[in-house]
Design an enzyme around this catalytic site. Structure first.
Site, PDB file in Angstrom:
ATOM      1  N   ASP A 185     -41.899  17.882   6.878  1.00 52.15           N
ATOM      2  CA  ASP A 185     -42.164  16.833   5.894  1.00 52.15           C
ATOM      3  C   ASP A 185     -41.901  17.313   4.476  1.00 52.15           C
ATOM      4  OD1 ASP A 185     -42.892  14.831   7.612  1.00 52.15           O
ATOM      5  OD2 ASP A 185     -45.040  15.197   7.486  1.00 52.15           O
ATOM      6  N   LYS A 187     -41.390  12.449   3.853  1.00 53.41           N
ATOM      7  CA  LYS A 187     -41.955  11.156   3.474  1.00 53.41           C
ATOM      8  C   LYS A 187     -42.702  11.321   2.158  1.00 53.41           C
ATOM      9  CE  LYS A 187     -44.389  10.901   7.184  1.00 53.41           C
ATOM     10  NZ  LYS A 187     -45.373  10.435   8.193  1.00 53.41           N
ATOM     11  N   MET A 200     -54.062  11.902  -1.514  1.00 49.94           N
ATOM     12  CA  MET A 200     -53.022  10.877  -1.671  1.00 49.94           C
ATOM     13  C   MET A 200     -53.522   9.708  -2.520  1.00 49.94           C
ATOM     14  SD  MET A 200     -51.583  10.906   2.258  1.00 49.94           S
ATOM     15  CE  MET A 200     -53.220  10.623   2.946  1.00 49.94           C
TER      16      MET A 200
END
Length: 508
Positions: free
Chosen positions: A35, A57, A171
């Site tokens: 990732d 991503k 996040m």
């Protein structure tokens, strides 16, 4: 025959935080699917034999959708490969690792999960924030600040405020205004200490200190971007006092390491431990010349030589391999005396049970040649690079010492001209370049171009011969006190120490 998928948590970025089990899984991988949040330093640990698949991503952009990632893992395992699925942090802490393993379980594919160090704890710790502390909180709550695609953020802010614990939002950069508003409306004191840690555990890490009320304004002023975590709670007040990572002498400094890949690790690891952002650019590679008839002939008649001299660990390794291939061992050396150009080469001999009889006070070819010329009465055998310095043989020739100079390995320049690296160099984005030999200088020049502007960086050199090669091409240099890796690391650290002290004085 079906293969296996190992889901590995890569940790928050610092390669030292990758677990031993995770590193072992990487070393055995045929395929690595990774990732965006896996740091380049961890990706450098992937073996060259493994195929790499980037499914990176980021917020609001998924070039490879999750269902396709699941399918890639399934297809690669069913093709019989040993697959590592490498995910930032811990795969089971908002990493969708469970979803990926569900697909494999339903298909009957073997899998394993190797936990990783979660950024929720590690990034805060590197920012000087202990997520629990008896004086401030007795509980920790980790919350995702990212909603499922098409859904709105759903957080029970009232419950979080009642818990009175440390809150860590992962996040949550995009959703920060909503998070702050939700906590304030649920009754949290606006003066509650809060912080954000951007690029946690990486050399580019920054910490934003604020209160809950001022956090959005302060983060905007610092232009904080993802990846970053939000911490809310009394423990944030300890950040300034306990922040150890950003005080490391090389924190925020970008250092280019040009050593061969097989030998770059020691230097790179030492620099990283001091906080440097290390860019590994192995501009050269040493290739043993095997078979080597000239060396084989010399080893069969070693009694003809008084001294056997080495100028690098690679020379020692190639010699030892050839000796073993001839069916011989250390006993074959008999009365031959051994000379090494420096401590690294002497250690390569010691690792094979051999002690260097001569190591010059200054670790370069000229001083090795001078020391040999003074000590030798008989013939000298030199086993070294095809591009070896003439300073060694010139010193022997001046004293009339007979010698055989045999090339046992050659140096290849790995990278063609790289415009991207040159642009970074000329823009001042590389603070220093380390050189451990004249050949690393030449390899670096082949990579960035000999006509590049080197005025905004400095070449940190292991010795005067290396520095001389750099000076010829207009590279500003500083030279280590001794031609050793430890001395070179000390030079790097001291080169930026005064600058760091100046910055500390200027901070309010």
């Amino acid at each position: 025959m079906s293969g296996k998928v190992t889901l590995v948590g890569a940790g928050p970025g610092d390669p030292g935080l990758l677990t031993v089990k995770g590193r072992a899984a990487l070393a055995a991988a045929d395929v690595v699917v990774y990732d965006r949040l896996v740091s380049p330093a961890v990706l450098d640990l992937i073996p060259g034999t493994a195929r790499q698949i980037d499914v990176g991503k980021e917020a609001s952009r998924h070039p490879v959708p999750q269902h396709r990632i699941n399918q890639i893992l399934l297809e690669e395992a069913q093709a019989g490969h040993s697959v590592v699925r490498l995910k930032g942090g811990d795969p089971f802490v908002f990493g969708r690792g469970g979803e990926e393993l569900e697909t494999l379980a339903r298909a009957g594919v073997a899998f394993e999960e190797v936990p990783g160090v979660t950024s929720a704890i590690a990034a805060a710790a590197y920012g000087g924030i202990p997520v629990t502390h008896r004086s401030f909180s007795s509980s920790l709550h980790i919350i995702t600040g990212h909603a499922r695609e098409g859904a709105s953020l759903s957080i029970d802010f009232d419950a979080l405020v009642r818990a009175r614990g440390t809150l860590v939002f992962l996040m949550g950069v995009t959703a920060m205004p909503i998070i702050v508003q939700g906590l304030l409306e649920a009754g949290m004191d606006p003066d509650t200490p809060a912080a954000m840690v951007e690029n946690g555990t990486l050399p580019s890490q920054r910490r934003c200190d604020a209160t809950l009320y001022t956090l959005p304004r302060q983060a905007a002023a610092m232009d904080i971007h993802s990846p970053a975590l939000i911490v809310v709670g009394g423990v944030c007040a300890l950040g300034k006092e306990l922040c150890w990572f950003e005080r490391l002498p090389l924190h925020g400094k970008r250092i280019l390491v040009t050593r061969p890949r097989a030998r770059a690790g020691t230097l790179a690891d030492k620099l990283r431990s001091l906080g440097a952002d290390v860019v590994e650019c192995p501009c050269i590679e040493t290739i043993p010349i095997l078979p080597c008839p000239a060396m084989e002939a010399a080893l069969r008649d070693l009694s003809a030589y008084e001294w056997l001299a080495f100028t690098s660990p690679t020379g020692v390794e190639t010699f030892w391999f050839c000796l073993r291939e001839l069916g011989r061992d250390a006993r074959h050396l008999g009365g031959v005396k051994l000379a090494a150009i420096g401590p690294g080469t002497a250690k390569a001999l010691a690792d094979r049970g051999l002690t260097a009889d001569l190591v010059p006070g200054t670790y370069d070819a000229a001083h090795l040649g001078g020391a040999l010329a003074d000590a030798a009465r008989g013939k000298v055998l030199l086993l070294r690079a095809a591009e070896g310095s003439a300073a060694l043989t010139d010193a022997l020739a001046r004293k009339g010492i007979a010698y055989d100079d045999i090339a046992v390995y050659q140096t290849l320049y790995l990278f063609p001209y790289t415009r991207a690296l040159r642009k970074e160099l000329e823009a001042g984005k590389i603070d220093a370049v380390t050189f451990t030999s004249a050949s690393t200088v030449r390899g670096f020049l082949s990579t960035v171009g000999a006509d590049a502007d080197f005025s905004r960086t400095v070449g940190l050199c292991i010795g005067e011969q290396t520095a001389g090669e750099a000076r010829k091409h207009g590279i500003p240099v500083r030279v280590a006190e001794k031609a050793t890796i430890d001395s070179l690391v000390e030079l790097v650290s001291h080169s930026f120490l005064g600058e760091q002290r100046k910055e500390s004085k200027e901070k309010p």
